[in-house]
Structure formats: structure tokens, C-alpha cells
Design a protein around this motif. Structure first.
Motif, mmCIF file in Angstrom:
data_model
loop_
_atom_site.group_PDB
_atom_site.id
_atom_site.type_symbol
_atom_site.label_atom_id
_atom_site.label_comp_id
_atom_site.label_asym_id
_atom_site.label_seq_id
_atom_site.Cartn_x
_atom_site.Cartn_y
_atom_site.Cartn_z
ATOM 1 N N LEU A 44 27.156 -9.490 25.738
ATOM 2 C CA LEU A 44 26.884 -10.799 26.326
ATOM 3 C C LEU A 44 26.374 -11.781 25.270
ATOM 4 O O LEU A 44 25.512 -11.438 24.465
ATOM 5 C CB LEU A 44 25.845 -10.678 27.444
ATOM 6 C CG LEU A 44 26.198 -9.755 28.612
ATOM 7 C CD1 LEU A 44 25.099 -9.813 29.666
ATOM 8 C CD2 LEU A 44 27.536 -10.127 29.230
ATOM 9 N N ALA A 45 26.939 -12.975 25.289
ATOM 10 C CA ALA A 45 26.474 -14.038 24.392
ATOM 11 C C ALA A 45 25.567 -14.972 25.177
ATOM 12 O O ALA A 45 25.872 -15.343 26.309
ATOM 13 C CB ALA A 45 27.660 -14.792 23.824
ATOM 14 N N SER A 77 23.651 -11.305 21.859
ATOM 15 C CA SER A 77 23.456 -12.197 20.721
ATOM 16 C C SER A 77 23.384 -13.637 21.219
ATOM 17 O O SER A 77 23.840 -13.949 22.314
ATOM 18 C CB SER A 77 24.606 -12.053 19.733
ATOM 19 O OG SER A 77 25.809 -12.400 20.379
ATOM 20 N N PHE A 78 22.792 -14.488 20.410
ATOM 21 C CA PHE A 78 22.705 -15.908 20.747
ATOM 22 C C PHE A 78 23.897 -16.645 20.165
ATOM 23 O O PHE A 78 24.366 -16.313 19.085
ATOM 24 C CB PHE A 78 21.407 -16.511 20.209
ATOM 25 C CG PHE A 78 20.192 -16.008 20.931
ATOM 26 C CD1 PHE A 78 19.784 -16.579 22.117
ATOM 27 C CD2 PHE A 78 19.472 -14.938 20.427
ATOM 28 C CE1 PHE A 78 18.676 -16.104 22.797
ATOM 29 C CE2 PHE A 78 18.363 -14.453 21.093
ATOM 30 C CZ PHE A 78 17.962 -15.038 22.283
ATOM 31 N N THR A 79 24.375 -17.620 20.903
ATOM 32 C CA THR A 79 25.480 -18.430 20.402
ATOM 33 C C THR A 79 25.099 -19.908 20.517
ATOM 34 O O THR A 79 24.442 -20.310 21.480
ATOM 35 C CB THR A 79 26.778 -18.148 21.187
ATOM 36 O OG1 THR A 79 27.768 -19.089 20.786
ATOM 37 C CG2 THR A 79 26.570 -18.261 22.675
ATOM 38 N N PRO A 80 25.482 -20.719 19.523
ATOM 39 C CA PRO A 80 25.132 -22.140 19.599
ATOM 40 C C PRO A 80 25.948 -22.882 20.658
ATOM 41 O O PRO A 80 25.516 -23.903 21.161
ATOM 42 C CB PRO A 80 25.459 -22.680 18.211
ATOM 43 C CG PRO A 80 25.819 -21.511 17.366
ATOM 44 C CD PRO A 80 26.155 -20.371 18.264
ATOM 45 N N SER A 81 27.135 -22.391 20.992
ATOM 46 C CA SER A 81 28.004 -23.157 21.882
ATOM 47 C C SER A 81 27.982 -22.596 23.301
ATOM 48 O O SER A 81 28.200 -21.410 23.504
ATOM 49 C CB SER A 81 29.434 -23.139 21.369
ATOM 50 O OG SER A 81 30.279 -23.674 22.366
ATOM 51 N N PRO A 82 27.763 -23.457 24.291
ATOM 52 C CA PRO A 82 27.836 -22.988 25.677
ATOM 53 C C PRO A 82 29.236 -22.468 26.032
ATOM 54 O O PRO A 82 29.384 -21.619 26.890
ATOM 55 C CB PRO A 82 27.463 -24.219 26.494
ATOM 56 C CG PRO A 82 27.594 -25.373 25.578
ATOM 57 C CD PRO A 82 27.394 -24.864 24.200
ATOM 58 N N ARG A 83 30.262 -22.972 25.338
ATOM 59 C CA ARG A 83 31.641 -22.536 25.612
ATOM 60 C C ARG A 83 31.820 -21.043 25.337
ATOM 61 O O ARG A 83 32.687 -20.406 25.903
ATOM 62 C CB ARG A 83 32.616 -23.301 24.715
ATOM 63 C CG ARG A 83 32.572 -24.780 24.932
ATOM 64 C CD ARG A 83 33.681 -25.216 25.885
ATOM 65 N NE ARG A 83 33.771 -26.659 25.937
ATOM 66 C CZ ARG A 83 33.640 -27.371 27.044
ATOM 67 N NH1 ARG A 83 33.396 -26.769 28.185
ATOM 68 N NH2 ARG A 83 33.755 -28.674 27.018
ATOM 69 N N VAL A 87 25.632 -16.016 29.196
ATOM 70 C CA VAL A 87 24.305 -16.109 29.794
ATOM 71 C C VAL A 87 23.689 -17.448 29.402
ATOM 72 O O VAL A 87 23.701 -17.818 28.230
ATOM 73 C CB VAL A 87 23.390 -14.969 29.298
ATOM 74 C CG1 VAL A 87 21.990 -15.107 29.881
ATOM 75 C CG2 VAL A 87 23.981 -13.608 29.623
ATOM 76 N N LEU A 88 23.168 -18.173 30.400
ATOM 77 C CA LEU A 88 22.388 -19.378 30.113
ATOM 78 C C LEU A 88 20.920 -19.008 30.292
ATOM 79 O O LEU A 88 20.504 -18.622 31.380
ATOM 80 C CB LEU A 88 22.775 -20.508 31.067
ATOM 81 C CG LEU A 88 22.033 -21.834 30.879
ATOM 82 C CD1 LEU A 88 22.265 -22.392 29.484
ATOM 83 C CD2 LEU A 88 22.479 -22.849 31.920
ATOM 84 N N MET A 109 29.939 -24.135 30.419
ATOM 85 C CA MET A 109 30.179 -22.693 30.297
ATOM 86 C C MET A 109 31.285 -22.260 31.248
ATOM 87 O O MET A 109 31.391 -22.749 32.368
ATOM 88 C CB MET A 109 28.884 -21.922 30.619
ATOM 89 C CG MET A 109 27.791 -22.159 29.588
ATOM 90 S SD MET A 109 26.194 -21.475 30.070
ATOM 91 C CE MET A 109 26.508 -19.726 29.938
ATOM 92 N N ALA A 110 32.105 -21.309 30.788
ATOM 93 C CA ALA A 110 33.186 -20.796 31.620
ATOM 94 C C ALA A 110 32.622 -19.786 32.608
ATOM 95 O O ALA A 110 31.900 -18.876 32.218
ATOM 96 C CB ALA A 110 34.243 -20.154 30.736
ATOM 97 N N ASP A 111 32.942 -19.918 33.891
ATOM 98 C CA ASP A 111 32.490 -18.955 34.905
ATOM 99 C C ASP A 111 33.198 -17.623 34.704
ATOM 100 O O ASP A 111 34.327 -17.610 34.224
ATOM 101 C CB ASP A 111 32.774 -19.509 36.305
ATOM 102 C CG ASP A 111 31.758 -20.575 36.682
ATOM 103 O OD1 ASP A 111 30.577 -20.370 36.367
ATOM 104 O OD2 ASP A 111 32.150 -21.607 37.252
ATOM 105 N N PRO A 112 32.603 -16.489 35.096
ATOM 106 C CA PRO A 112 31.279 -16.354 35.684
ATOM 107 C C PRO A 112 30.166 -16.473 34.648
ATOM 108 O O PRO A 112 30.353 -16.109 33.489
ATOM 109 C CB PRO A 112 31.304 -14.948 36.283
ATOM 110 C CG PRO A 112 32.282 -14.198 35.447
ATOM 111 C CD PRO A 112 33.296 -15.186 34.977
#
Lengths: 181, 455
Positions: A44-45, A77-83, A87-88, A109-112
């Protein structure tokens, strides 16, 4: 220094494995089953959004990446882009001035998507509850799947919460396979 | 406090620290701890010419509608003019003219795990011509929540003005409450406060130096310093019950004594850090690729630092020798002969060198204080009195000031000035001495707090 480091490796003991928080898993499973949530990928990002925190939560969130906790070992891991994010992760009170930006991040962000509210402020406003300048917690501005309370929660607690996401994700129904276009 | 006429208020000399208003007066604070005031006339007061006054005047207008007559900068501070659906119009960001000048917008959500704020860069190619920061995204209405509460209750808000400086803010708040109510905290509490404050300084200085190196692609230092931060936070948890030592400092003393084993845990973390610090410093100084990114980057000139009376390592890296632990000074530092390092270059590397020097000094202070811990009670109950008081503490990033008015045991008015308020303009200036790719290093090297100014 290399020899000293090697020596430390020889005498140091492995840490006990970390486990997900069972109560959080149960609550999350119920919620996601009701929502018909689909399985995400295996790792999960996370996109973190600070929505009016005191920056205490950010310090502990960053600590999950250090050599002791090493969040990446769990496939998180953390990602800079919501795309790119699954996970938010929201910290802070959901201050009025951050509502629009936090919602924009969610929409990008793309669902789900799994939404996690981290820290007492994101759970319900924390000590700032009742302030006219805030919405009062992440749930006030978008649906939240999991809450990790604490002021701020320690890195181990944050990881327990994130592992609950992984645990539940594993048993979610997979997205139907689409045929060729 | 000195009450001044409008003319004297405007002409008052000195190094400006902060400005705020209440229902009747506008207050201004100067170094080392001089408070002056002028009456509000129809909700307005004459604007001050000090460079650092602009943000405070904008904040006073946004929070109370008090106008600074003749102010050059009347942009909103924390007011975003939101409509009912939560969206807000973008303000006009003026760009310097010229061919090829364009703007780059960053934030309020940033790429890293940090607080929200909007940066608008005006660029010509890679060169930053101007940076304008739009803040206020972390506004929580903290000061309003503190009014009407007892000092002990309001201390929970003081501890959350800026989480990375929670101990320093709690100490400054306790100092203000103790000055207002005429109390003296017991000696053991004073020592324990200082030990916590130095632990906080060590943890932040170390991890910030590591993160600056990390931003330059040098993750080794980041990993090692993050590990030391972790050891210090865990030692704080063992000793005081909280990794950031939040809510441990209260008006009248401290909330708890060190646990048995607390001192041992702290000393072990100090020893580990102290034994690796020289080699980490050598790595930092020896690698040309890392030095190339930090030497001459993000310059804050001594003249600029003096004009803003910048405190903390940002000021001390640019020729300013101010440290609130020495001037105005507070207990127990007078017993420990604090060394204040000063550099002249004002660039990223100078700020890092100051922080590395301060780490060595903090290690010594904690050891000396633990060895001389007085054997007294740790807190006394605040009386239900009235009065007003100022309090200061030197956080890792500079002095934080709290001002309180207490009526019959309840806070009737409060103001908080984080060191960041005078440092944000310097971030804007420093950014405009380099290229866009250097901004993460510059920003991290000053590390102004968002929450600390958005209040």
C-alpha cells in the motif's frame, strides 16, 4: 566505524515482530465489508495530508521510517502523489483552511481508497474540539475507515494501525478481472 | 510595561520581537524583554516600521480587526476568505517583471511528511527571483481556546502550539503564568524542565541536520541521525512517560518526576550520540558532493538577520549572538555557563554548524543538570490570583514568547510569538538567493514552524 557497526550487528538482538491491532482489524473488516470495498494491491502506498496539526504527529509519522521501525519492510511506503496512493492518511484537526485541499487530495486518488485518521486531532479535533476555526476531525470532511488515536500516537501504534489495513486488505474480494478493451 | 504616546510608540528604538493587541492596547515587545503599549484609537494603532512587525500587524487585523495605520503590508495572514463550500480564492501573487519570468505553485500539501503551507515561486529558468509564502493553513484558533481557562488547563494548548517545540512552549507559558501570579517553581522542576528542553533541542537539531543531508541525496546521515532521534525519544518516554515530553511542563512545576531508570536511559542515549557525533560531523564536512549543496546556499546576511532580529540558529549563523537562555536569561542556565556559538556566513552550512555545536553543548548541559538535580518537590499549585506576565524560553529554533493576563485565576488574554514569525520572511529572502532545487535544503535548514505562526 565500520568495525564498530559490524560488532554492533553481531551483538544486537532482533526486535519482536509487530502485530496489527486486533480491535482495529475487527472494526475495519466490518466497515469495509459493509461498503463492499475491493482489494487493493499487495503493498500500500500512503499519501499523508497534514490538515491542521501541531506537527507532533508528523514527527512520529516520520519516525515510522527510521531504522528501528522501517515501515517499508511491511510493504508500506509514502508517496508524494495522491494519484499513486492507496491510503489517505490525515493528521490534524481538519482546520477550515485545509478542508478544500484535503478533499482535493481525496478526489485525486483512484478508488478504492482507504482513509486513515491519525492522532487525537484527526479523530475528533482532540484538545481543539469545539474551536470555531476547525471542522473537528477527518470524519467531518470525508468518510474515514480507520482511526489511530494518540497525542501523538507512538510509531509502534501507527504501524499497528497500518498493519490492520494490510490484514483486512488481504481478505477483501478482488476486483473483477476486466476483459480486453 | 511602558505606556507610550502614538509618536513615542512609532519612534521606539530597539530590537523588535513581537506585536499584538487586546481590547484596549497595542503591545510591542523588544529585546531583551521590554514591553511597551499604546492605546487603540477607534480600534487602530500606528504601524511600526520594524521589518518583523508586518506579520504581527496582519495577524492582529485578521484576528481582531485592529488596523495598523500606515502599514505597507496589508495582505491577510491567516484569513483565507473561504466560501460556504470550503473553497477560497487565490490571492494575487505579484511577480517581478522581465522576459521569461514564470511562477511555480507548491502546496498547501507538500511532497514530504510536513505541515501545510503554500509557496509561490517566481522563477527565471531555475533561478528563484522571489518567494511568497501563504500561511494560515494550520490555523486552529488556539489563542481563543486558551481564553477563559485556568493556567493549568490552558497549558495543554500551549504544549500544542508547535509540537516539535512542545517543551519550550510549555516552559514559556509556565514562565508567563508564574510571572503573572508571582510564583516561583521549585528548583527540581526548573532543572527537569531544562533537561527536557535540551533533550528536545538535541532530538530536533540531529534529525534536521540528517534530513538536510537526506534532501541532498545523502541518506546515510539521515539514517544515523534519525536513529539517534529515536533513541532520545525513547529515553524521554522512559524518563518522563512521553516521547515528545508533551504536557510534562505545567505552571508551577512539572507534571511528573523522572522515573527510576530515567536518568540512566537519558545518559545512554547521550553517550551513543556523543560517541558518533564526531564521525558524523566528519562525514558531513568531508564529502565534496554534500558540501557543494550546502556551502553558499540560502544566504541570510547578517544585516538581514539583524533587521529582523532573528533568533535561534538562523540568527546565530548570521552574526547575531542572541540566545534567550542568556538574555534575558532564565533558571537554571545561570549555573551552567552556556556557550553560544556564532557564525557569520548565514548559509545552510553555517546553520548546520551552529546546530552541531549546540548539540555538544546540550549533551554537556543535560549531564551537568542530571548530576546536580536538586532534591525538592516538583510542583506547587498556582494560586487563584490576577496579574499579567511575560515568559520566554529558547526553543531549538529560537526564542518563544508567551504573554498572559490572568483575572481571578482565569486567563482573560493571551498572545504567543513563536521564533518562526520572524524567520518566515528570512525563508523568503534566503530562497531568492538560489535555484528552485535548493529550496528544500534552505527551508529545512531554517525549519520555521507553520503551526507556530498560524496559531
Amino acid at each position: 566505524m565500520v568495525w564498530k557497526t559490524l560488532l554492533q550487528h553481531c551483538i544486537s538482538q532482533p526486535a519482536a515482530p509487530r502485530r496489527q491491532d486486533p480491535a482495529a482489524v475487527a472494526a475495519l473488516r466490518q466497515r469495509l465489508a459493509a461498503a463492499g470495498h475491493e482489494k487493493l494491491g499487495r503493498s500500500l502506498a500512503i499519501r499523508h495530508v497534514a490538515a491542521g496539526s501541531c506537527n507532533g504527529c508528523e514527527l512520529e509519522l516520520r519516525a515510522t521510517q527510521n531504522l528501528i521501525y522501517d515501515l517499508t519492510q511491511y510493504g508500506l511506503s509514502f508517496t508524494p502523489s495522491p494519484r499513486h496512493a492507496d491510503v489517505l492518511l490525515i493528521t490534524g484537526v481538519a482546520g477550515d483552511n485545509m478542508i478544500a485541499a484535503a478533499r482535493q487530495a481525496r478526489e485525486a486518488m483512484a478508488d478504492p481508497v482507504l482513509v486513515l485518521a491519525m492522532g487525537d486531532c484527526a479523530v475528533d479535533g482532540g484538545v481543539f474540539k469545539g474551536s470555531p476555526a476547525i471542522a473537528g476531525g477527518a470524519e467531518a470532511i470525508m468518510p474515514v475507515d480507520l482511526f489511530v488515536p494518540g497525542c501523538p500516537p507512538a510509531p509502534a501504534q501507527i504501524i499497528e494501525g497500518l498493519l490492520a489495513l494490510l490484514e483486512v486488505n488481504d481478505i477483501l474480494p478482488a476486483r473483477p478481472v476486466r476483459g480486453p478493451r | 510595561m511602558k505606556l507610550l504616546s502614538a509618536q513615542d510608540w512609532q519612534a521606539y528604538p530597539g530590537k523588535f520581537i513581537a506585536l499584538w493587541t487586546d481590547a484596549q492596547f497595542a503591545y510591542a515587545l523588544y529585546q531583551p524583554a521590554e514591553l511597551v503599549a499604546t492605546p487603540l484609537v477607534e480600534g487602530a494603532y500606528p504601524a511600526l516600521r520594524h521589518k518583523g512587525a508586518a506579520w504581527f500587524q496582519r495577524l492582529a487585523y485578521d484576528s481582531h480587526g485592529h488596523n495598523a495605520i500606515g502599514a505597507a503590508d496589508t495582505r491577510p495572514a491567516i484569513e483565507h476568505f473561504r466560501s460556504a463550500d470550503g473553497t477560497a480564492p487565490w490571492p494575487e501573487f505579484a511577480s517581478p517583471g522581465g522576459e521569461g519570468v514564470h511562477q511555480v505553485a507548491v502546496g498547501p500539501i507538500h511532497a514530504a511528511i510536513i505541515e501545510p503551507g503554500h509557496f509561490r515561486f517566481s522563477l527565471r529558468g531555475e533561478e528563484v527571483l522571489k518567494l511568497e509564502a501563504r500561511l494560515g493553513y494550520s490555523h486552529k484558533g488556539t489563542l481563543a481556546l486558551m481564553r477563559g481557562k485556568s493556567p493549568r488547563l490552558a497549558a495543554r494548548f500551549a504544549a500544542r502550539i508547535s509540537g516539535d517545540a512542545t517543551v519550550a512552549h510549555s516552559i514559556a507559558f509556565a514562565h508567563a503564568a508564574e510571572a503573572a501570579l508571582g510564583m516561583t517553581p521549585p528548583p527540581r522542576a526548573v532543572y527537569l524542565r531544562a533537561i527536557m528542553a535540551e533533550l528536545e533541542r538535541l532530538a530536533n537539531h540531529g534529525s534536521d541536520v540528517g534530513m538536510i543531508a537526506g534532501d541532498a541525496g545523502f541518506s546515510f546521515l539521515d539514517a544515523r541521525f534519525a536513529l539517534h532521534r529515536e533513541a532520545l525519544c525513547e529515553a524521554a518516554r522512559v524518563a518522563f512517560g512521553h516521547r515528545l515530553m508533551m504536557d510534562m511542563v505545567i505552571p508551577g512545576g512539572v507534571a511528573g518526576d523522572t522515573s527510576s531508570g530515567g536518568a540512566t536511559a537519558i545518559l545512554a542515549a547521550l553517550l551513543a550520540l556523543e560517541s558518533e557525533l564526531p564521525s558524523l560531523t566528519r562525514v558531513f564536512e568531508d564529502y565534496a558532493s554534500l558540501q557543494d549543496r550546502v556551502v553558499g546556499t540560502g544566504i541570510v546576511s547578517p544585516a538581514l538577520a539583524a533587521a529582523y532580529a532573528a533568533g535561534g540558529f538562523t540568527g546565530r549563523a548570521a552574526g547575531q549572538n542572541h540566545d534567550a537562555r542568556v538574555s534575558p536569561g532564565y533558571a537554571p542556565y545561570e549555573h551552567f555557563g552556556l556557550e553560544v556559538p556564532v557564525e557569520q556566513d548565514g548559509d545552510v552550512v553555517a546553520r548546520i554548524r551552529i546546530r552541531l555545536a549546540e548539540m555538544t553543548e546540550s549533551i554537556r548541559l543535560i549531564r551537568d543538570m542530571l548530576a546536580n538535580l536538586p532534591d525538592t518537590v516538583i510542583a506547587i499549585a498556582p494560586p487563584s490570583g490576577s496579574g499579567s506576565g511575560l515568559g520566554v524560553a529558547e526553543s531549538f529554533r529560537g526564542p518563544v514568547w508567551h504573554w498572559l493576563r490572568i483575572e481571578a485565576g482565569t486567563i482573560s488574554d493571551v498572545f504567543v510569538a513563536d521564533a518562526s514569525t520572524l524567520q518566515w520572511p528570512l525563508v523568503e529572502f534566503a530562497a531568492a538567493t538560489g535555484i528552485l532545487a535548493d529550496f528544500p535544503l534552505i527551508n529545512k535548514s531554517i525549519n520555521a514552524s507553520y503551526s507556530g505562526v498560524d496559531l
